[in-house]
Write a protein that holds these residues in place. Sequence first.
Motif, PDB file in Angstrom:
ATOM      1  N   GLU A  53      13.740  -9.208 -35.706  1.00  0.00           N
ATOM      2  CA  GLU A  53      14.995 -10.110 -35.982  1.00  0.00           C
ATOM      3  C   GLU A  53      15.079 -10.897 -35.018  1.00  0.00           C
ATOM      4  O   GLU A  53      16.497 -10.029 -34.172  1.00  0.00           O
ATOM      5  CB  GLU A  53      16.162 -10.039 -36.789  1.00  0.00           C
ATOM      6  N   HIS A  54      14.852 -12.097 -34.380  1.00  0.00           N
ATOM      7  CA  HIS A  54      15.419 -12.606 -32.915  1.00  0.00           C
ATOM      8  C   HIS A  54      16.612 -13.124 -32.225  1.00  0.00           C
ATOM      9  O   HIS A  54      17.203 -13.913 -31.387  1.00  0.00           O
ATOM     10  CB  HIS A  54      14.211 -12.629 -31.799  1.00  0.00           C
ATOM     11  N   LEU A  55      17.310 -13.994 -33.913  1.00  0.00           N
ATOM     12  CA  LEU A  55      18.042 -14.747 -33.686  1.00  0.00           C
ATOM     13  C   LEU A  55      19.600 -14.158 -33.700  1.00  0.00           C
ATOM     14  O   LEU A  55      19.951 -12.330 -34.604  1.00  0.00           O
ATOM     15  CB  LEU A  55      18.578 -15.266 -35.284  1.00  0.00           C
ATOM     16  N   LYS A  56      21.017 -14.002 -33.011  1.00  0.00           N
ATOM     17  CA  LYS A  56      22.355 -13.786 -32.676  1.00  0.00           C
ATOM     18  C   LYS A  56      22.701 -14.027 -34.185  1.00  0.00           C
ATOM     19  O   LYS A  56      22.722 -15.474 -34.393  1.00  0.00           O
ATOM     20  CB  LYS A  56      23.075 -14.206 -31.112  1.00  0.00           C
ATOM     21  N   ARG A  57      23.009 -13.355 -34.643  1.00  0.00           N
ATOM     22  CA  ARG A  57      24.161 -13.508 -36.382  1.00  0.00           C
ATOM     23  C   ARG A  57      25.578 -14.635 -35.657  1.00  0.00           C
ATOM     24  O   ARG A  57      25.872 -15.133 -36.789  1.00  0.00           O
ATOM     25  CB  ARG A  57      24.027 -12.215 -36.586  1.00  0.00           C
ATOM     26  N   ASN A  58      25.817 -13.525 -34.781  1.00  0.00           N
ATOM     27  CA  ASN A  58      27.382 -14.774 -34.213  1.00  0.00           C
ATOM     28  C   ASN A  58      28.233 -14.704 -35.366  1.00  0.00           C
ATOM     29  O   ASN A  58      29.255 -13.199 -35.712  1.00  0.00           O
ATOM     30  CB  ASN A  58      27.056 -15.972 -33.786  1.00  0.00           C
ATOM     31  N   TYR A  59      28.138 -15.146 -36.469  1.00  0.00           N
ATOM     32  CA  TYR A  59      29.308 -15.027 -37.198  1.00  0.00           C
ATOM     33  C   TYR A  59      28.932 -15.699 -39.000  1.00  0.00           C
ATOM     34  O   TYR A  59      29.883 -15.310 -39.449  1.00  0.00           O
ATOM     35  CB  TYR A  59      30.728 -16.811 -37.073  1.00  0.00           C
ATOM     36  N   PHE A  60      27.938 -14.915 -38.709  1.00  0.00           N
ATOM     37  CA  PHE A  60      27.162 -14.558 -40.105  1.00  0.00           C
ATOM     38  C   PHE A  60      27.342 -13.070 -40.506  1.00  0.00           C
ATOM     39  O   PHE A  60      26.837 -12.339 -39.425  1.00  0.00           O
ATOM     40  CB  PHE A  60      25.186 -14.845 -40.369  1.00  0.00           C
ATOM     41  N   SER A  61      27.733 -12.987 -41.272  1.00  0.00           N
ATOM     42  CA  SER A  61      28.296 -11.713 -42.076  1.00  0.00           C
ATOM     43  C   SER A  61      29.119 -10.904 -41.263  1.00  0.00           C
ATOM     44  O   SER A  61      29.356 -10.803 -40.538  1.00  0.00           O
ATOM     45  CB  SER A  61      26.450 -10.733 -41.867  1.00  0.00           C
ATOM     46  N   GLY A  62      29.536  -9.867 -42.325  1.00  0.00           N
ATOM     47  CA  GLY A  62      30.577  -8.554 -41.502  1.00  0.00           C
ATOM     48  C   GLY A  62      32.363  -9.750 -43.567  1.00  0.00           C
ATOM     49  O   GLY A  62      31.353  -9.966 -44.067  1.00  0.00           O
ATOM     50  N   TYR A  63      32.630  -8.556 -42.307  1.00  0.00           N
ATOM     51  CA  TYR A  63      34.505  -8.726 -43.479  1.00  0.00           C
ATOM     52  C   TYR A  63      35.426  -9.491 -43.199  1.00  0.00           C
ATOM     53  O   TYR A  63      35.280  -9.165 -41.379  1.00  0.00           O
ATOM     54  CB  TYR A  63      34.652  -7.409 -44.278  1.00  0.00           C
ATOM     55  N   LEU A  64      36.090  -9.880 -44.005  1.00  0.00           N
ATOM     56  CA  LEU A  64      37.232 -10.761 -43.026  1.00  0.00           C
ATOM     57  C   LEU A  64      37.871 -11.062 -44.089  1.00  0.00           C
ATOM     58  O   LEU A  64      38.428 -10.199 -45.209  1.00  0.00           O
ATOM     59  CB  LEU A  64      37.226 -11.998 -43.011  1.00  0.00           C
ATOM     60  N   GLY A  65      38.953 -10.657 -43.953  1.00  0.00           N
ATOM     61  CA  GLY A  65      40.610 -10.984 -45.006  1.00  0.00           C
ATOM     62  C   GLY A  65      41.739 -10.264 -43.874  1.00  0.00           C
ATOM     63  O   GLY A  65      41.868  -9.090 -43.435  1.00  0.00           O
ATOM     64  N   PRO A  66      43.080 -10.160 -44.996  1.00  0.00           N
ATOM     65  CA  PRO A  66      43.723  -9.600 -44.281  1.00  0.00           C
ATOM     66  C   PRO A  66      44.217  -8.380 -44.759  1.00  0.00           C
ATOM     67  O   PRO A  66      43.941  -8.338 -45.658  1.00  0.00           O
ATOM     68  CB  PRO A  66      45.081 -10.367 -45.075  1.00  0.00           C
ATOM     69  N   ILE A  67      44.790  -7.274 -43.972  1.00  0.00           N
ATOM     70  CA  ILE A  67      45.236  -6.204 -43.713  1.00  0.00           C
ATOM     71  C   ILE A  67      46.217  -5.778 -44.061  1.00  0.00           C
ATOM     72  O   ILE A  67      46.875  -6.032 -42.520  1.00  0.00           O
ATOM     73  CB  ILE A  67      43.898  -4.699 -43.262  1.00  0.00           C
ATOM     74  N   SER A  68      46.739  -5.506 -44.369  1.00  0.00           N
ATOM     75  CA  SER A  68      48.573  -4.925 -44.638  1.00  0.00           C
ATOM     76  C   SER A  68      48.761  -3.273 -44.885  1.00  0.00           C
ATOM     77  O   SER A  68      47.937  -2.993 -45.881  1.00  0.00           O
ATOM     78  CB  SER A  68      49.125  -6.067 -45.684  1.00  0.00           C
ATOM     79  N   PRO A  69      48.830  -2.775 -44.183  1.00  0.00           N
ATOM     80  CA  PRO A  69      49.569  -1.115 -44.103  1.00  0.00           C
ATOM     81  C   PRO A  69      50.476  -0.654 -44.790  1.00  0.00           C
ATOM     82  O   PRO A  69      50.707   0.709 -45.845  1.00  0.00           O
ATOM     83  CB  PRO A  69      49.998  -1.273 -42.877  1.00  0.00           C
ATOM     84  N   GLN A  70      51.336  -1.560 -44.911  1.00  0.00           N
ATOM     85  CA  GLN A  70      52.566  -1.500 -46.456  1.00  0.00           C
ATOM     86  C   GLN A  70      51.718  -1.599 -47.761  1.00  0.00           C
ATOM     87  O   GLN A  70      52.351  -1.310 -48.163  1.00  0.00           O
ATOM     88  CB  GLN A  70      53.685  -1.867 -46.217  1.00  0.00           C
ATOM     89  N   GLY A  71      50.930  -2.638 -47.894  1.00  0.00           N
ATOM     90  CA  GLY A  71      50.114  -3.161 -49.165  1.00  0.00           C
ATOM     91  C   GLY A  71      49.171  -3.327 -49.648  1.00  0.00           C
ATOM     92  O   GLY A  71      48.306  -2.684 -49.048  1.00  0.00           O
ATOM     93  N   GLU A  72      48.557  -5.098 -50.425  1.00  0.00           N
ATOM     94  CA  GLU A  72      47.841  -4.824 -50.515  1.00  0.00           C
ATOM     95  C   GLU A  72      46.873  -5.554 -49.400  1.00  0.00           C
ATOM     96  O   GLU A  72      46.983  -6.270 -48.632  1.00  0.00           O
ATOM     97  CB  GLU A  72      47.687  -5.592 -51.706  1.00  0.00           C
ATOM     98  N   SER A  73      45.410  -4.960 -49.232  1.00  0.00           N
ATOM     99  CA  SER A  73      44.099  -5.333 -48.438  1.00  0.00           C
ATOM    100  C   SER A  73      43.723  -6.143 -48.944  1.00  0.00           C
ATOM    101  O   SER A  73      43.061  -6.408 -50.336  1.00  0.00           O
ATOM    102  CB  SER A  73      43.507  -4.493 -47.577  1.00  0.00           C
ATOM    103  N   LEU A  74      43.098  -7.603 -48.370  1.00  0.00           N
ATOM    104  CA  LEU A  74      42.143  -7.907 -49.482  1.00  0.00           C
ATOM    105  C   LEU A  74      40.464  -8.863 -48.041  1.00  0.00           C
ATOM    106  O   LEU A  74      41.116  -9.348 -47.325  1.00  0.00           O
ATOM    107  CB  LEU A  74      42.001  -9.264 -49.848  1.00  0.00           C
ATOM    108  N   LEU A  75      39.640  -8.067 -48.856  1.00  0.00           N
ATOM    109  CA  LEU A  75      38.060  -8.256 -47.330  1.00  0.00           C
ATOM    110  C   LEU A  75      37.174  -8.466 -48.565  1.00  0.00           C
ATOM    111  O   LEU A  75      37.491  -8.520 -49.248  1.00  0.00           O
ATOM    112  CB  LEU A  75      38.166  -6.694 -47.001  1.00  0.00           C
ATOM    113  N   PHE A  76      36.382  -9.584 -47.584  1.00  0.00           N
ATOM    114  CA  PHE A  76      35.567 -10.669 -48.250  1.00  0.00           C
ATOM    115  C   PHE A  76      34.928 -10.020 -47.715  1.00  0.00           C
ATOM    116  O   PHE A  76      34.583  -9.737 -45.997  1.00  0.00           O
ATOM    117  CB  PHE A  76      36.187 -11.823 -48.633  1.00  0.00           C
ATOM    118  N   VAL A  77      33.220 -10.197 -48.091  1.00  0.00           N
ATOM    119  CA  VAL A  77      32.367 -10.448 -47.519  1.00  0.00           C
ATOM    120  C   VAL A  77      31.474 -11.484 -46.796  1.00  0.00           C
ATOM    121  O   VAL A  77      31.269 -12.079 -47.572  1.00  0.00           O
ATOM    122  CB  VAL A  77      31.130  -9.589 -47.825  1.00  0.00           C
ATOM    123  N   ASN A  78      31.771 -11.807 -45.804  1.00  0.00           N
ATOM    124  CA  ASN A  78      30.826 -13.393 -44.451  1.00  0.00           C
ATOM    125  C   ASN A  78      29.540 -13.511 -44.844  1.00  0.00           C
ATOM    126  O   ASN A  78      29.040 -12.902 -44.526  1.00  0.00           O
ATOM    127  CB  ASN A  78      31.999 -13.801 -43.448  1.00  0.00           C
TER     128      ASN A  78
END
Length: 122
Positions: A53-78
């Motif tokens: 694969e010779h394409l830079k993925r840049n913003y394709f794929s990864g995880y994102l979402g809020p991470i809270s050390p004291q509470g609920e974290s929500l991560l999504f696959v982009n």
Amino acid sequence: LTTGQLEHRCTDFRFRLPSPSASILRLARSLHPTPAVGGFPQKEAYEWLVQHEHLKRNYFSGYLGPISPQGESLLFVNLRSAQVTSLATYYYAGGGLTKDSVLADEVREIERKMDTLKKLNR
């Protein structure tokens, strides 16, 4: 969730971690790339992608979402996104290819995903 002619699938996982902030980041790193964006088995698929694969993925794929050390974290696959610059807009989406995939069907699915992103960018 349905957007246009696409159905967005989602699997929720809920669990408690012994040390929230450090553990959630370690967990996210261990899950990425998911089979949906990188293939399976993970190591072999990644090595194949690096070679072919010779394409830079840049913003394709990864995880994102809020991470809270004291509470609920929500991560999504982009799985799809757009990068807007002053000169152009770049769209990213995956096809989820498997050994049973029909390439023409996968190409049509990616085109539909791109059409949805393009409508949102107008």
